[in-house]
Structure formats: C-alpha cells, structure tokens
Design an enzyme around this catalytic site. Structure first.
Site, short mmCIF file in Angstrom:
data_model
loop_
_atom_site.label_atom_id
_atom_site.label_comp_id
_atom_site.label_asym_id
_atom_site.label_seq_id
_atom_site.Cartn_x
_atom_site.Cartn_y
_atom_site.Cartn_z
N THR A 95 0.74 -1.35 -0.20
CA THR A 95 0.06 0.08 0.06
C THR A 95 1.04 1.28 0.01
O THR A 95 0.50 2.37 -0.71
CB THR A 95 -0.77 0.00 0.99
OG1 THR A 95 -1.88 -1.11 1.28
CG2 THR A 95 -1.75 1.20 1.50
N SER A 138 1.49 -7.35 -1.09
CA SER A 138 2.32 -8.65 -0.41
C SER A 138 1.46 -9.74 -0.22
O SER A 138 1.95 -10.81 -0.01
CB SER A 138 2.86 -7.84 0.94
OG SER A 138 1.59 -7.90 1.75
N THR A 141 1.79 -4.38 4.08
CA THR A 141 1.45 -4.84 5.61
C THR A 141 0.68 -5.94 5.65
O THR A 141 0.73 -6.81 6.77
CB THR A 141 0.64 -3.74 6.16
OG1 THR A 141 -0.79 -3.72 5.72
CG2 THR A 141 1.10 -2.44 6.32
N ASP A 142 0.14 -6.83 4.55
CA ASP A 142 -0.67 -7.77 4.79
C ASP A 142 0.11 -8.97 5.19
O ASP A 142 -0.26 -9.89 6.14
CB ASP A 142 -1.64 -8.30 3.54
CG ASP A 142 -2.68 -7.17 3.41
OD1 ASP A 142 -3.22 -6.49 4.48
OD2 ASP A 142 -3.24 -7.06 2.31
N1 ASP Z 1 -2.64 -5.40 0.30
C1 ASP Z 1 -1.58 -4.69 0.72
C2 ASP Z 1 -0.26 -5.39 0.91
O1 ASP Z 1 -0.08 -6.16 1.63
C3 ASP Z 1 -1.94 -3.72 1.98
C4 ASP Z 1 -0.90 -3.02 2.69
O2 ASP Z 1 0.07 -2.90 2.02
O3 ASP Z 1 -1.58 -2.27 3.67
O4 ASP Z 1 0.65 -5.07 0.06
#
Ligand code: ASP
Length: 301
Positions: A12, A54, A85-86
């Site tokens: 993100t 991710s 973050t995932d």
């Molecule tokens: N879907 C995103 C990822 O993990 C979520 C994020 O980065 O907050 O790449």
C-alpha cells in the site's frame, strides 16, 4: 551521516488507485521524495526489488529480499524494506531467521494508506524506519505507528485502522517519538553465530475447529510437514486422535501451535496436550504462527 539502503517491494505504501483497485506503482526513489527530512540524518540509496501487493509474495520473494540485504551488507549501515502490511509479519519472521547472524539493522515498514494520500501513515513510518535503521542497533525489526517490533513477534491484528500491528507475547522493543527520538525499552540481543542457508516452504498450516471433519487428515498423508493450530495451551481432540496418529505414521512431521496470540503451547498441562505429546507431535512453544512457519521452513525445528 549513516548510509542506508531502501529495498522497495510494493505494498500500500507504494500504491496508486487504478481501475482495478489499489495497486503498487511508486518506485523507491518516489517514496523517498515524499520524505525530505530523511536527508537530515542519512543518505538513502534505493533498490526496486519487486512491485507486489504482499498478498502475492512467496518464500522465494522473501529469500530474494534476504539475499539483497546480504549482497550489500558491507556497503551500508542499515537496511529499510518498504513492504505491504498484509504479509509483513511473515517476511519479518522469515528474515529474522535468515539474517540472524547479520550485524546490521534491518527494518521493515509499510503503511495502511498510500504515500501521498490525505492523513497517510506512510511518511511517518518511512521516516521512523530510517531513524531506527540509522540508530544502528543490530537485528530484524518492524517499525509501524511509532512502535519497534521484534521481527519474530510481529502480528497484524487489524485490517483497516492505522495502528494495525502488535508485538505478540512481549512488549515492543521500543518506540520512535513524535520528536523523532528512538527509544529502546528492551536490551539488544547479540547476533547468532550462524543462519540457515536454505528454506523448505513445504509446510501446511491447519487450523483446528471444533467440528473439523476427521476424514480430512487422510488427504494429508505423506505431506512433509503439517502445523496444527490448536486451542489454548494445545492439544488434540479425542475425536481426531486416530487420524492424527495415522498422519504421523504416514511420515508427516506434525507440529502444534496455539490459536492464542500469546502465551504459547504447554502440552504437559492437560490430558488433551499429553495425547499430542504421546503421539509424537512437536510443540512450537510460544512462537507466533508466522514465526513458527519461518522456524520450521528454516529447518530449525
Ligand atoms: N494489500 C496490501 C499489501 O499487503 C496492504 C498493505 O500494504 O497495507 O501489499
């Protein structure tokens, strides 16, 4: 001035809106341009390693990140990894093992809102991560919302709010204040003598539910490693006993972890736990699920 390397991997933090929804688009250099304050205390070189949500990352991608750090270990004082973050907790845990012997800071960060979005947490997280990397303390950590989390303790507990991470089973290692000061609350650990050279990602995680169909286990016979996420202090329900025994007899290594976020597995407490011990299942102690997977992939258990 400390010399840092930023490894950009997507997430993100690097996302832009597309007709198909948020998708990583910003380069590492573009991320750095949003945070001019960085240049007050460090120089940052950038490597665009991958541009993934991710969700799409595999152990191979994580190995690439570890190798990119090792390749340049002598040239930089610290490393920052911009990451989705995932699955950041999975990467933090795997790097914690793969880079256990490295005597440099390796700091993962990401954000819940894209860099440049109103009220985004991205500039602060990237700046804080660089501050921690420049601070010089050895080890793999994640820096998010002002918290410094040990790489093997990171858990994402919220899917939308800005403060989305916690440190499982122990307090955060430290904090980064709004004044930019890095404060450590837990003493530093020494790097390990060695680290695993290879990983085997053939491990399957099975979450026990009260009514899991016992016949399901037959399909797993012979699979190299199966990790059962069991209830509380850990144990095998009586109604699954013969199936789990047969699974172990088929040559599968069976590990036990807990669905609780902290406290860990204590197989000796209850008869249901001793049942697991007696059949040769292996306790993963108080590791998080992500850390347990990493430790088993690295062949440490
Ligand atoms: N879907 C995103 C990822 O993990 C979520 C994020 O980065 O907050 O790449």
């Amino acid at each position: 001035m400390k010399k840092l390397l930023l490894l950009a991997t997507g997430g993100t933090i690097a996302c832009r809106e597309t007709e198909n929804g948020l998708s990583p688009a910003l380069s590492g250099a573009e991320l750095v341009d949003f945070v001019p304050k960085l240049h007050d205390f460090c120089t940052v070189d950038v490597r665009d390693l991958m541009q993934l949500d991710s969700t799409d990352m595999t152990a191979g991608d994580r190995l690439n990140i570890a190798q990119a750090v090792r390749r340049d270990a002598e040239r930089y004082d610290g490393f920052v990894i911009a990451h989705g973050t995932d699955t950041l907790a999975y990467t933090a845990a795997l790097l914690y093992h793969l880079l256990a012997d490295l005597s440099k800071p390796v700091v993962l960060t990401g954000s819940m809102l894209p860099m440049g979005a109103p009220d985004s947490d991205a500039p602060r997280n990237l700046l804080d991560a660089c501050r921690v990397a420049a601070d010089g303390r050895t080890g793999v950590v994640a820096v998010l919302s002002g918290k410094i989390l040990a790489g093997n303790r990171v858990v994402k507990f919220h899917s939308t709010q800005i403060d989305a991470f916690l440190s499982a089973g122990m307090p955060p290692l430290g904090t980064v204040g709004s004044d930019g000061k890095v404060r450590w609350d837990v003493p530093a650990a020494l790097p390990a003598q060695t680290a695993p050279a290879a990983i085997d990602p053939h491990i399957l995680l099975v979450k026990l539910t009260p009514d899991l169909d016992p016949t399901f286990f037959t399909a797993l016979h012979g699979y190299p490693k199966v990790m059962l996420e069991t209830f509380g202090a850990g144990g095998i329900p009586a109604r699954l006993e013969s199936e789990v025994r047969a699974l172990i007899a088929s040559g599968t290594r069976v590990y036990i972890t807990s669905q609780c976020i902290a406290g860990g597995v204590h197989l000796h407490h209850y008869a249901v736990g001793r049942r697991a011990e007696a059949m040769g299942a292996i306790s993963l102690g108080d590791r998080t699920t992500e850390d347990a997977l990493a430790a088993v992939m690295c062949g440490e258990i």
